[in-house]
Design an enzyme around this catalytic site. Sequence first.
Site, PDB file in Angstrom:
ATOM      1  N   ARG A 166       0.843  -1.212   0.000  1.00  0.00           N
ATOM      2  CA  ARG A 166       0.000   0.000   0.000  1.00  0.00           C
ATOM      3  C   ARG A 166       0.874   1.257   0.000  1.00  0.00           C
ATOM      4  O   ARG A 166       0.594   2.212  -0.720  1.00  0.00           O
ATOM      5  CB  ARG A 166      -0.942  -0.012   1.218  1.00  0.00           C
ATOM      6  CG  ARG A 166      -1.986  -1.133   1.161  1.00  0.00           C
ATOM      7  CD  ARG A 166      -3.095  -0.932   2.189  1.00  0.00           C
ATOM      8  NE  ARG A 166      -2.681  -0.984   3.573  1.00  0.00           N
ATOM      9  CZ  ARG A 166      -2.604  -2.085   4.320  1.00  0.00           C
ATOM     10  NH1 ARG A 166      -2.905  -3.259   3.804  1.00  0.00           N
ATOM     11  NH2 ARG A 166      -2.233  -2.023   5.591  1.00  0.00           N
ATOM     12  N   HIS A 213       9.818  10.108  18.316  1.00  0.00           N
ATOM     13  CA  HIS A 213      10.503  10.550  19.526  1.00  0.00           C
ATOM     14  C   HIS A 213       9.574  11.328  20.442  1.00  0.00           C
ATOM     15  O   HIS A 213       9.861  12.475  20.812  1.00  0.00           O
ATOM     16  CB  HIS A 213      11.746  11.369  19.173  1.00  0.00           C
ATOM     17  CG  HIS A 213      12.867  11.169  20.133  1.00  0.00           C
ATOM     18  ND1 HIS A 213      13.659  12.183  20.599  1.00  0.00           N
ATOM     19  CD2 HIS A 213      13.319  10.056  20.740  1.00  0.00           C
ATOM     20  CE1 HIS A 213      14.557  11.706  21.429  1.00  0.00           C
ATOM     21  NE2 HIS A 213      14.373  10.410  21.536  1.00  0.00           N
ATOM     22  N   HIS A 236      15.961  21.873  15.776  1.00  0.00           N
ATOM     23  CA  HIS A 236      15.239  20.582  15.711  1.00  0.00           C
ATOM     24  C   HIS A 236      15.821  19.819  14.521  1.00  0.00           C
ATOM     25  O   HIS A 236      17.041  19.607  14.441  1.00  0.00           O
ATOM     26  CB  HIS A 236      13.742  20.886  15.597  1.00  0.00           C
ATOM     27  CG  HIS A 236      12.807  19.732  15.789  1.00  0.00           C
ATOM     28  ND1 HIS A 236      13.204  18.482  16.202  1.00  0.00           N
ATOM     29  CD2 HIS A 236      11.442  19.633  15.611  1.00  0.00           C
ATOM     30  CE1 HIS A 236      12.143  17.680  16.283  1.00  0.00           C
ATOM     31  NE2 HIS A 236      11.068  18.355  15.917  1.00  0.00           N
ATOM     32  N   VAL A 272      26.807  24.493  19.118  1.00  0.00           N
ATOM     33  CA  VAL A 272      27.411  23.617  18.118  1.00  0.00           C
ATOM     34  C   VAL A 272      26.352  22.588  17.732  1.00  0.00           C
ATOM     35  O   VAL A 272      25.852  21.840  18.573  1.00  0.00           O
ATOM     36  CB  VAL A 272      28.682  22.926  18.671  1.00  0.00           C
ATOM     37  CG1 VAL A 272      29.273  21.979  17.630  1.00  0.00           C
ATOM     38  CG2 VAL A 272      29.699  23.983  19.089  1.00  0.00           C
ATOM     39  N   GLY A 295      24.227  19.487  16.537  1.00  0.00           N
ATOM     40  CA  GLY A 295      24.448  18.045  16.695  1.00  0.00           C
ATOM     41  C   GLY A 295      24.840  17.666  18.113  1.00  0.00           C
ATOM     42  O   GLY A 295      25.103  16.493  18.383  1.00  0.00           O
ATOM     43  N   PHE A 296      24.871  18.647  19.024  1.00  0.00           N
ATOM     44  CA  PHE A 296      25.192  18.365  20.436  1.00  0.00           C
ATOM     45  C   PHE A 296      24.088  18.886  21.336  1.00  0.00           C
ATOM     46  O   PHE A 296      23.448  19.881  21.032  1.00  0.00           O
ATOM     47  CB  PHE A 296      26.529  19.017  20.828  1.00  0.00           C
ATOM     48  CG  PHE A 296      27.693  18.284  20.243  1.00  0.00           C
ATOM     49  CD1 PHE A 296      28.327  17.270  20.945  1.00  0.00           C
ATOM     50  CD2 PHE A 296      28.119  18.577  18.952  1.00  0.00           C
ATOM     51  CE1 PHE A 296      29.372  16.566  20.378  1.00  0.00           C
ATOM     52  CE2 PHE A 296      29.167  17.879  18.374  1.00  0.00           C
ATOM     53  CZ  PHE A 296      29.796  16.864  19.085  1.00  0.00           C
ATOM     54  N   HIS A 323      20.674  18.028  24.060  1.00  0.00           N
ATOM     55  CA  HIS A 323      19.305  17.554  23.836  1.00  0.00           C
ATOM     56  C   HIS A 323      18.443  17.995  25.000  1.00  0.00           C
ATOM     57  O   HIS A 323      18.915  18.025  26.138  1.00  0.00           O
ATOM     58  CB  HIS A 323      19.282  16.015  23.721  1.00  0.00           C
ATOM     59  CG  HIS A 323      18.027  15.502  23.125  1.00  0.00           C
ATOM     60  ND1 HIS A 323      16.894  15.275  23.866  1.00  0.00           N
ATOM     61  CD2 HIS A 323      17.718  15.207  21.846  1.00  0.00           C
ATOM     62  CE1 HIS A 323      15.942  14.840  23.058  1.00  0.00           C
ATOM     63  NE2 HIS A 323      16.409  14.793  21.833  1.00  0.00           N
ATOM     64  N   ARG A 351      20.398   7.013  20.567  1.00  0.00           N
ATOM     65  CA  ARG A 351      20.374   6.841  19.105  1.00  0.00           C
ATOM     66  C   ARG A 351      21.717   7.246  18.500  1.00  0.00           C
ATOM     67  O   ARG A 351      22.202   6.637  17.537  1.00  0.00           O
ATOM     68  CB  ARG A 351      19.251   7.685  18.503  1.00  0.00           C
ATOM     69  CG  ARG A 351      17.880   7.369  19.063  1.00  0.00           C
ATOM     70  CD  ARG A 351      16.875   8.452  18.715  1.00  0.00           C
ATOM     71  NE  ARG A 351      17.307   9.765  19.180  1.00  0.00           N
ATOM     72  CZ  ARG A 351      16.734  10.908  18.839  1.00  0.00           C
ATOM     73  NH1 ARG A 351      15.680  10.908  18.039  1.00  0.00           N
ATOM     74  NH2 ARG A 351      17.183  12.060  19.303  1.00  0.00           N
ATOM     75  N   ASP A 373      21.497  13.694  15.240  1.00  0.00           N
ATOM     76  CA  ASP A 373      21.861  14.412  14.005  1.00  0.00           C
ATOM     77  C   ASP A 373      23.355  14.388  13.722  1.00  0.00           C
ATOM     78  O   ASP A 373      23.767  14.518  12.568  1.00  0.00           O
ATOM     79  CB  ASP A 373      21.359  15.863  14.079  1.00  0.00           C
ATOM     80  CG  ASP A 373      19.851  15.911  14.105  1.00  0.00           C
ATOM     81  OD1 ASP A 373      19.235  15.225  13.275  1.00  0.00           O
ATOM     82  OD2 ASP A 373      19.288  16.590  14.974  1.00  0.00           O
ATOM     83  N   ARG A 395      -4.285  23.978  24.851  1.00  0.00           N
ATOM     84  CA  ARG A 395      -4.336  25.427  24.996  1.00  0.00           C
ATOM     85  C   ARG A 395      -3.773  25.788  26.372  1.00  0.00           C
ATOM     86  O   ARG A 395      -4.513  25.841  27.361  1.00  0.00           O
ATOM     87  CB  ARG A 395      -5.791  25.890  24.863  1.00  0.00           C
ATOM     88  CG  ARG A 395      -6.041  27.338  24.491  1.00  0.00           C
ATOM     89  CD  ARG A 395      -5.527  28.280  25.529  1.00  0.00           C
ATOM     90  NE  ARG A 395      -5.885  29.662  25.288  1.00  0.00           N
ATOM     91  CZ  ARG A 395      -5.302  30.667  25.925  1.00  0.00           C
ATOM     92  NH1 ARG A 395      -4.331  30.434  26.793  1.00  0.00           N
ATOM     93  NH2 ARG A 395      -5.679  31.896  25.690  1.00  0.00           N
TER      94      ARG A 395
END
Length: 390
Positions: free
Chosen positions: A81, A201, A236, A270, A272-273, A275, A284, A326, A370
């Site tokens: 599908r 995530h 993000h 920087v 990619g560093f 979170h 990950r 990332d 809201r």
Amino acid sequence: MATTPPSKVPATAPAATGDFAKGLAGIVAGRTAICSLEGDLRYRGYAIGPLATAGDFEEVAYLLLYGELPTPDEHAAFSRRVHGAARGLDPAVVDCLTRLAARAPTAAPMDVLRTGVSLLGQIELDQTPGPREALLQQAERLLGQVPAILAAWMDLAAGRPVAPWPEGPLAPALLERLTGHRPTAEQTAIFGTTLVLYAEHEFNASTFTARTIVSTGSDMHSGITGAIGALKGPLHGGANEQVLETLSAIGSADRAEAWVGEQFAAKRVVMGFGHRVYKDGDVRAKLLGRMCRDLARGTAAEPLEDLADRVERLMLEHKGLKPNLDWPAARVYHALGLPVSVFTPIFVVARMSGWTAHIIEQIGDNRLIRPLSLYCGAPPRDYRPLAHRR
Ligand code: COA
């Protein structure tokens, strides 16, 4: 500012206490049965490790949407599908993309996907959420249509006619469409792993955007269009493209220390560093980082890995920060020969599974999202008509 909270607001609510969480950090904003970050990253209860090693995107998309791993028959039917949707992209969408490519061929593929999903919603007359079965069908179509839009755009922007969507699973088909080569088994496996790792995530910014949009009673395509806009930002999903720009800007491992020092001095992040949720490293990134180094060993990509290792050590030493997904994903995509402009769109292709699962979950147990705000503007003042102002 009102000091007495409205009667329906509990006395402990942020607006009443003068307290609030910037960026909603640490706030539990709802419940989900799709993904858990507690202790270990799990999709519908399954640990990410084996799912990522299997690298079967269709298996994971099915799991996220339907809640269970597919049987071989269910897997085959689901894959058919999704594949059918990729092959059957509406000619009206291709027409629009053709005109847009002639007008602005350098447009960012992320903007193309945002427009493309919005077009699909208009063509499919998507106005309000349908029953669960209809939503699942919409989700399956989007899983195929979105990578087909991306591949069609890359052809059109390069002045080529749109090539047909290849047979077989989504990961090697997309890789083939974006690189122009049939991938090896090793390339397919690691690309599939990135799709699985990017698939879902929990309440990240783009997923929360999608849930907020459909919580108003709006439709799935509107939710996904908004989510793509949120994912585009460099804090993000856009970070994976920035990672490669960063590594290219540094150039070689011997320049890493000076470059990192400059970023700290200028108070720049920087890419990619760090979170919002993982403060001791992103599981990950650990998984994919190992695979990425194996992929690069003995190839032209090895010097980039040396540079990445050096930056990682410096970030840990000076800031105590560890990489997020990332960081290795950008290097994997580069090693696979993909252009930087499709890195975040590939994230979209994968996250389409998580977004649609969350949209369906939100619609199934909805309450308008809201929150409140803490007013910090001008004190009360009197209005003066225009003629009395100077
Ligand atoms: N580079 C340098 N410093 C960083 C950093 C990075 N990548 N990430 C966080 N920091 C710093 C912050 O500036 C902050 O410093 P301060 O206390 O002097 O103000 C400190 O570390 C703590 O930040 P934190 O509260 O953990 O950040 P956050 O939760 O608000 O933001 C991110 C999380 C992801 C937005 C942030 O880490 C970031 O911008 N990372 C780079 C972009 C990226 O890779 N995004 C993809 C995320 S999966």
